[in-house]
Each structure stands twice: as structure tokens, then as C-alpha cells.
Design a protein around this motif. Structure first.
Motif, PDB file in Angstrom:
ATOM      1  N   VAL A 148       0.845  -1.182   0.000  1.00 28.47           N
ATOM      2  CA  VAL A 148       0.000   0.000   0.000  1.00 28.47           C
ATOM      3  C   VAL A 148       0.884   1.236   0.000  1.00 28.47           C
ATOM      4  CG1 VAL A 148      -1.993  -1.080   1.096  1.00 28.47           C
ATOM      5  CG2 VAL A 148      -0.202  -0.090   2.531  1.00 28.47           C
ATOM      6  N   GLU A 149       0.421   2.257  -0.682  1.00 33.05           N
ATOM      7  CA  GLU A 149       1.078   3.565  -0.727  1.00 33.05           C
ATOM      8  C   GLU A 149       0.034   4.581  -0.298  1.00 33.05           C
ATOM      9  OE1 GLU A 149       2.946   6.693  -4.025  1.00 33.05           O
ATOM     10  OE2 GLU A 149       1.748   4.971  -4.646  1.00 33.05           O
ATOM     11  N   TYR A 150       0.349   5.371   0.716  1.00 30.32           N
ATOM     12  CA  TYR A 150      -0.676   6.274   1.225  1.00 30.32           C
ATOM     13  C   TYR A 150      -0.074   7.587   1.712  1.00 30.32           C
ATOM     14  CZ  TYR A 150       0.702   4.439   5.856  1.00 30.32           C
ATOM     15  OH  TYR A 150       1.403   4.050   6.985  1.00 30.32           O
ATOM     16  N   ALA A 151      -0.913   8.636   1.685  1.00 30.37           N
ATOM     17  CA  ALA A 151      -0.551   9.952   2.179  1.00 30.37           C
ATOM     18  C   ALA A 151      -1.233  10.181   3.518  1.00 30.37           C
ATOM     19  CB  ALA A 151      -0.970  11.031   1.189  1.00 30.37           C
ATOM     20  N   ALA A 152      -0.499  10.654   4.496  1.00 34.08           N
ATOM     21  CA  ALA A 152      -1.067  10.866   5.834  1.00 34.08           C
ATOM     22  C   ALA A 152      -0.275  11.936   6.564  1.00 34.08           C
ATOM     23  CB  ALA A 152      -1.063   9.562   6.633  1.00 34.08           C
ATOM     24  N   ASN A 153      -0.915  12.533   7.571  1.00 33.13           N
ATOM     25  CA  ASN A 153      -0.225  13.443   8.475  1.00 33.13           C
ATOM     26  C   ASN A 153      -0.565  13.069   9.908  1.00 33.13           C
ATOM     27  OD1 ASN A 153      -2.794  14.417   8.958  1.00 33.13           O
ATOM     28  ND2 ASN A 153      -2.510  16.333   7.854  1.00 33.13           N
ATOM     29  N   ASP A 154       0.079  13.700  10.861  1.00 27.00           N
ATOM     30  CA  ASP A 154      -0.176  13.376  12.265  1.00 27.00           C
ATOM     31  C   ASP A 154      -0.677  14.570  13.063  1.00 27.00           C
ATOM     32  OD1 ASP A 154       2.142  14.856  12.388  1.00 27.00           O
ATOM     33  OD2 ASP A 154       3.394  13.222  13.145  1.00 27.00           O
ATOM     34  N   ALA A 155      -1.040  15.660  12.352  1.00 26.22           N
ATOM     35  CA  ALA A 155      -1.616  16.833  13.012  1.00 26.22           C
ATOM     36  C   ALA A 155      -2.558  17.504  12.035  1.00 26.22           C
ATOM     37  CB  ALA A 155      -0.528  17.805  13.460  1.00 26.22           C
ATOM     38  N   ALA A 156      -3.675  18.002  12.535  1.00 29.52           N
ATOM     39  CA  ALA A 156      -4.681  18.610  11.678  1.00 29.52           C
ATOM     40  C   ALA A 156      -4.092  19.758  10.859  1.00 29.52           C
ATOM     41  CB  ALA A 156      -5.846  19.107  12.511  1.00 29.52           C
ATOM     42  N   GLY A 157      -4.279  19.708   9.545  1.00 27.78           N
ATOM     43  CA  GLY A 157      -3.802  20.751   8.662  1.00 27.78           C
ATOM     44  C   GLY A 157      -2.346  20.666   8.292  1.00 27.78           C
ATOM     45  N   ALA A 158      -1.613  19.728   8.870  1.00 25.91           N
ATOM     46  CA  ALA A 158      -0.186  19.604   8.593  1.00 25.91           C
ATOM     47  C   ALA A 158       0.045  19.004   7.214  1.00 25.91           C
ATOM     48  CB  ALA A 158       0.486  18.738   9.656  1.00 25.91           C
ATOM     49  N   PRO A 159       1.217  19.253   6.610  1.00 23.61           N
ATOM     50  CA  PRO A 159       1.523  18.649   5.318  1.00 23.61           C
ATOM     51  C   PRO A 159       1.487  17.120   5.393  1.00 23.61           C
ATOM     52  CG  PRO A 159       3.064  20.413   5.803  1.00 23.61           C
ATOM     53  CD  PRO A 159       2.273  20.178   7.054  1.00 23.61           C
ATOM     54  N   LEU A 160       1.157  16.510   4.273  1.00 25.48           N
ATOM     55  CA  LEU A 160       1.074  15.060   4.171  1.00 25.48           C
ATOM     56  C   LEU A 160       2.414  14.481   3.735  1.00 25.48           C
ATOM     57  CD1 LEU A 160      -2.249  15.080   2.151  1.00 25.48           C
ATOM     58  CD2 LEU A 160      -2.057  14.420   4.556  1.00 25.48           C
ATOM     59  N   THR A 161       2.711  13.290   4.207  1.00 25.63           N
ATOM     60  CA  THR A 161       3.872  12.551   3.729  1.00 25.63           C
ATOM     61  C   THR A 161       3.405  11.274   3.065  1.00 25.63           C
ATOM     62  OG1 THR A 161       4.172  11.379   5.840  1.00 25.63           O
ATOM     63  CG2 THR A 161       5.351  13.461   5.547  1.00 25.63           C
ATOM     64  N   MET A 162       4.147  10.831   2.042  1.00 21.66           N
ATOM     65  CA  MET A 162       3.817   9.592   1.352  1.00 21.66           C
ATOM     66  C   MET A 162       4.571   8.444   2.012  1.00 21.66           C
ATOM     67  SD  MET A 162       1.765   8.604  -1.012  1.00 21.66           S
ATOM     68  CE  MET A 162       1.460  10.167  -1.847  1.00 21.66           C
ATOM     69  N   GLN A 163       3.851   7.343   2.287  1.00 21.73           N
ATOM     70  CA  GLN A 163       4.426   6.210   2.981  1.00 21.73           C
ATOM     71  C   GLN A 163       4.031   4.913   2.283  1.00 21.73           C
ATOM     72  OE1 GLN A 163       3.924   6.601   7.361  1.00 21.73           O
ATOM     73  NE2 GLN A 163       3.016   8.600   6.924  1.00 21.73           N
ATOM     74  N   THR A 164       4.834   3.894   2.468  1.00 18.43           N
ATOM     75  CA  THR A 164       4.518   2.574   1.934  1.00 18.43           C
ATOM     76  C   THR A 164       4.629   1.535   3.047  1.00 18.43           C
ATOM     77  OG1 THR A 164       6.814   2.106   1.274  1.00 18.43           O
ATOM     78  CG2 THR A 164       5.372   3.146  -0.374  1.00 18.43           C
ATOM     79  N   SER A 165       3.895   0.449   2.879  1.00 20.72           N
ATOM     80  CA  SER A 165       3.941  -0.673   3.806  1.00 20.72           C
ATOM     81  C   SER A 165       3.498  -1.907   3.048  1.00 20.72           C
ATOM     82  CB  SER A 165       3.021  -0.420   5.012  1.00 20.72           C
ATOM     83  OG  SER A 165       3.058  -1.498   5.923  1.00 20.72           O
ATOM     84  N   THR A 166       3.918  -3.080   3.506  1.00 19.31           N
ATOM     85  CA  THR A 166       3.554  -4.323   2.830  1.00 19.31           C
ATOM     86  C   THR A 166       2.880  -5.295   3.787  1.00 19.31           C
ATOM     87  OG1 THR A 166       5.730  -5.326   3.241  1.00 19.31           O
ATOM     88  CG2 THR A 166       5.443  -4.119   1.163  1.00 19.31           C
ATOM     89  N   THR A 167       2.157  -6.235   3.193  1.00 17.42           N
ATOM     90  CA  THR A 167       1.498  -7.294   3.944  1.00 17.42           C
ATOM     91  C   THR A 167       1.400  -8.534   3.063  1.00 17.42           C
ATOM     92  OG1 THR A 167      -0.536  -7.951   5.099  1.00 17.42           O
ATOM     93  CG2 THR A 167      -0.782  -6.464   3.229  1.00 17.42           C
ATOM     94  N   THR A 168       1.388  -9.690   3.687  1.00 16.69           N
ATOM     95  CA  THR A 168       1.180 -10.933   2.939  1.00 16.69           C
ATOM     96  C   THR A 168      -0.170 -11.558   3.226  1.00 16.69           C
ATOM     97  OG1 THR A 168       2.318 -12.185   4.682  1.00 16.69           O
ATOM     98  CG2 THR A 168       3.651 -11.449   2.800  1.00 16.69           C
ATOM     99  N   ASP A 169      -0.899 -10.986   4.191  1.00 17.90           N
ATOM    100  CA  ASP A 169      -2.196 -11.554   4.540  1.00 17.90           C
ATOM    101  C   ASP A 169      -3.315 -10.519   4.576  1.00 17.90           C
ATOM    102  OD1 ASP A 169      -1.611 -10.139   6.835  1.00 17.90           O
ATOM    103  OD2 ASP A 169      -1.512 -11.886   8.157  1.00 17.90           O
ATOM    104  N   GLY A 170      -2.983  -9.259   4.297  1.00 25.98           N
ATOM    105  CA  GLY A 170      -3.989  -8.215   4.322  1.00 25.98           C
ATOM    106  C   GLY A 170      -4.373  -7.753   5.708  1.00 25.98           C
ATOM    107  N   VAL A 171      -3.702  -8.269   6.726  1.00 27.90           N
ATOM    108  CA  VAL A 171      -4.032  -7.942   8.115  1.00 27.90           C
ATOM    109  C   VAL A 171      -2.840  -7.329   8.845  1.00 27.90           C
ATOM    110  CG1 VAL A 171      -4.837  -8.852  10.323  1.00 27.90           C
ATOM    111  CG2 VAL A 171      -5.746  -9.787   8.184  1.00 27.90           C
ATOM    112  N   HIS A 172      -1.688  -7.967   8.715  1.00 26.16           N
ATOM    113  CA  HIS A 172      -0.491  -7.533   9.428  1.00 26.16           C
ATOM    114  C   HIS A 172       0.445  -6.820   8.451  1.00 26.16           C
ATOM    115  CE1 HIS A 172      -2.098 -11.095  11.562  1.00 26.16           C
ATOM    116  NE2 HIS A 172      -1.861 -10.339  12.635  1.00 26.16           N
TER     117      HIS A 172
END
Length: 434
Positions: free
Chosen positions: A292-316
Motif C-alpha cells: 500500500v502507498e498512502y498519504a497521511a499526516n499526524d496533526a490537523a492541517g499539517a503537510p502530508l507525507t507519502m508512505q509505503t507498507s507491505t502485507t502478505t495476509d492483508g491484516v499484518h
């Protein structure tokens, strides 16, 4: 296209910047740095946005679709059509292109078309989905887009409108999944090559407003959809969910991948408040690894960062890896992702404003080891002038809330995106290939 259009006016901000890529040593891994052709515009004399692209796995054909504004001048002699979906084909891997084909008829009672999606099965059949008014429709072509089957209306019996379709198919094309929203999240499936579709399955049980943003079918037939869920007010947190089904779309399980805070404001007149809302996309490689590739921030109105993560079971999921670098006001958004030809090979693209206000760019990165290391960010939007909306540091505005990327059987990457002067004046569809 997001269904809610609310005017937001913000003061213009001027910055003096230089064009930058990754900071020295920032997450630049061992993946080889690809070489891309200079970006090209589809048609400099029209206004396009929200394009998509697909590559034929059995030939050198490549296909593009975009939304084009201009009424009868560009869409044909239909009495109500204000903007339309335009398709074109290349038989030489995107080097040259055939004529434009408007996805009509029938369009006699259609006022607008939006949100094109295109995929290609192993036998070369083209599958497409888009919106006629607020109806999601589906069609196929067996002759490289010269003719199309009558569109199937996938709206019924959901409600008054459907929006934001995402199309994904199995390699053979037998299994077809179309996700869309009507505030809630829905999926319709076909297991006879798109001849008939199941009744829509609602996948959420909350009161948030959902958007489908990406889909992929794994080698074992499991289908994954990446979706975001925001509040009906378009304020507050945005949840990013991975949906999966192992029974052909009859039932869906959901995993919360991340929660982003309220999106940055859009500093353009007429831009809806959730235009920069967090998004997520998904791809699956030949070994069944899901990224998955997603954009997220950790404070309201803050700039977004692009992040990636992987899974083999769709859960972990593995710990997220940040793949963008720097921000001015908005940061990085509009994730595009595709799997390559071998296990561990993923390619991503996104748009960000690291170079300043009215200095957006489209960036590309690639991994050969499932996201542990990444090639340095490569600027795909490398033409520095020639239009009213391009300068030496980038283009003024990212036209549309998504764009397209595809990889063919030889490993060639195709990327297509939108650039414009501002939210209210559409610019052009731009594209490149490696």
C-alpha cells in the motif's frame, strides 16, 4: 472526481525556491535509477484532467483515457454533454498515438462524463469504467478501442448517485471488480468477463463518506481494494482501509492501515475542502505480496507525507517507510502504484509541492526488494515552460485527485497525470514512459 464541491478561498502565498529531489542520503536505497523520456502533453489545445493508463500484457499496445472539457467542440454533437471521456491507443509502446475516441454513443441524455478507469486482460480485451452523469458504467472493447460494447449501468439499485469508480480485473479478465461510492462504499463483481454483475455489496457499516482509490487481484484470486473514509463534513480524521475478499466479492474484510488527521487546506478558489484528503492505493506482486502507498499526516492541517507498507495476509503490515521528501503547504498526495514483473518489484508515483507554492511536481520511485530500499526520487514533470501553468520549479496545480500508472510485460513503466494553472481552469494531461 469527488462528489462534493464546496468553495474555499485562501490567500495566495509566494515563495522563492529551487528545484530539489531527495535530500542527500534520504532513503535512497539500492534500487536502480530508471531513465524516463521527457514528459509530453496529450493535446495542448484542450483542457483535460484525471487521466488513466493501461498496458496490454500480450502486445505493445498502450491505452490512455482522460476527462476532457469543451462541450460539443471536443465531445461531439450531443445536446447536453459538457465534458466527456476520451480514449486513445498506441500500438508501439506509447511512442505514437492513434486518434481520440469519445466514449459515446449513447450520450443523448448524458450531461457529463468523469472518472475513467481502464484495464487490459491477457488476451488483449480492454475493460473500462467511467461515469455517465452520476451513473457508474462498464464497457469492453475487443478491437483496441475502435468499438465498444453497450455500457452496463452499475448504479442500480444503489441510489440517486454513484461516484469515483475503481476497476480491477484478474489477469484473464474473467473476474471483474468495480468499487464505487454512494457516500457508503460498494463493490460489484463479475465472474463471466463482465457480461453480468452481482448485486452491489456494501462494505462499510459506519456513517463516514468513502472513496475507493485503488485495487489489485492477487495470484491466488484474493482481491484487494484501497479506500479512504472521511467524515461527512470533510473535516477531522481520515481513515485508510484495505478491503479484501477471498470469495469473489461476496463478502469483504477490512483492515485499518492508518488514520490521518484533517487534510491541509487547498489554497485555490473553488477547491473543495477535501481535495487534499488522505488517499491510499494498492498493488500486488507476482508472489502475492501486497504493497500500500498512502498519504497521511499526524496533526490537523499539517503537510502530508507519502508512505509505503507491505502485507502478505492483508491484516499484518510492516512498519511504514516514508518515501516523500519535504513539503511547502500540502506535502505529498495522489498515490499511484504498480507491481513490476518479478517479486519485490514495485513502482510508485505521487505529486508534491516540496518546491513551493505553484511548484508542484510528479515524482517516481522504484524498489526491487519489496520496499526495504528505494531508488532516489525522479522528477517526471521535467518540462519547465511552454504553457501558462509551468515554470522552472514545477507546475502550478495538480489537476485532478488521482492519476494513472501501469507496467507492461517487459517491465516498461507508463505514467500519466494532470497539470493546470488552478482548480477552476483545467490544464492538460501529461505522460511519460521509461
Amino acid at each position: 472526481m469527488r462528489a462534493r464541491w464546496v468553495a474555499v478561498v485562501a490567500a495566495a502565498v509566494v515563495a522563492t525556491v529551487t528545484v530539489v529531489g531527495d535530500p542527500a542520503g534520504a532513503a535512497a536505497g539500492t534500487a536502480a535509477q530508471p531513465q524516463f523520456r521527457v514528459e509530453r502533453v496529450w493535446n495542448p489545445n484542450v483542457t483535460d484532467w484525471e487521466p488513466t493508463v493501461a498496458a496490454d500484457p500480450s502486445s505493445h499496445y498502450v491505452y490512455q483515457m482522460t476527462t476532457r472539457y469543451g462541450g460539443k467542440v471536443v465531445c461531439g454533437q450531443y445536446p447536453y454533454l459538457k465534458h466527456c471521456i476520451v480514449f486513445r491507443a498506441s500500438n508501439d509502446g506509447g511512442r505514437t498515438w492513434g486518434p481520440d475516441h469519445v466514449m459515446c454513443p449513447p450520450c443523448d441524455n448524458v450531461g457529463f462524463q468523469n472518472d475513467p478507469q481502464v484495464k487490459v486482460a491477457a488476451d488483449g480485451t480492454i475493460y473500462a469504467a467511467w461515469m455517465n452523469n452520476w451513473r457508474v458504467v462498464f464497457s469492453k472493447s475487443f478491437d483496441h478501442g475502435a468499438t465498444w460494447t453497450p455500457p452496463i449501468n452499475l448504479q442500480r439499485p444503489v441510489g440517486a448517485f454513484t461516484d469515483k469508480p475503481i476497476l480491477t480485473i484478474s489477469p484473464s479478465g474473467r473476474d471483474v471488480y468495480v468499487a464505487f461510492n454512494s457516500s457508503d462504499s460498494y463493490v460489484r463483481a463479475s465472474h463471466d468477463y463482465g457480461a453480468t454483475f452481482t448485486d452491489p455489496v456494501r462494505t462499510n457499516d459506519d456513517r463516514r463518506y468513502w472513496f475507493a482509490e485503488g485495487g489489485a487481484v492477487a495470484p491466488d484470486g484474493t482481491v484487494y481494494l484501497a479506500e479512504s473514509a472521511e467524515h461527512q463534513s470533510a473535516t477531522g480524521s481520515v481513515q485508510l482501509w484495505l478491503l479484501r475478499s477471498s470469495d469473489g466479492g461476496a463478502s469483504w474484510q477490512q483492515t485499518l492501515v492508518a488514520t490521518s488527521r484533517q487534510q491541509p487546506a487547498c489554497p485555490e478558489a473553488g477547491c473543495p475542502p477535501d481535495f487534499y484528503g488522505s488517499q491510499m492505493n494498492v498493488a500486488v506482486d507476482s508472489a502475492g505480496t501486497v504493497m500500500v502507498e498512502y498519504a497521511a499526516n499526524d496533526a490537523a492541517g499539517a503537510p502530508l507525507t507519502m508512505q509505503t507498507s507491505t502485507t502478505t495476509d492483508g491484516v499484518h503490515f510492516t512498519n511504514p517507510v516514508e518515501v516523500s521528501a519535504g513539503a511547502y503547504l500540502v506535502g505529498a498526495n495522489f498515490p499511484a502504484i504498480a507491481a513490476g514483473t518479478v517479486p519485490g518489484d514495485f513502482r510508485i508515483a505521487f505529486q508534491d509541492d516540496r518546491n513551493g507554492y505553484r511548484a508542484w511536481n510528479t515524482w517516481y520511485r522504484q524498489t526491487a526488494d519489496g520496499g526495504q530500499t528505494w531508488s532516489p526520487a525522479l522528477r517526471l514533470s521535467d518540462v519547465n515552460g511552454g504553457t501558462v501553468y509551468k515554470g522552472p520549479h514545477g507546475y502550478f496545480f495538480p489537476d485532478g485527485d488521482y492519476f494513472g500508472m501501469a507496467v507492461d510485460s517487459s517491465g516498461t513503466t507508463f505514467v500519466v497525470w494532470g497539470e493546470s494553472p488552478n482548480y477552476n481552469r483545467s490544464g492538460g494531461t501529461w505522460f511519460t514512459r521509461d
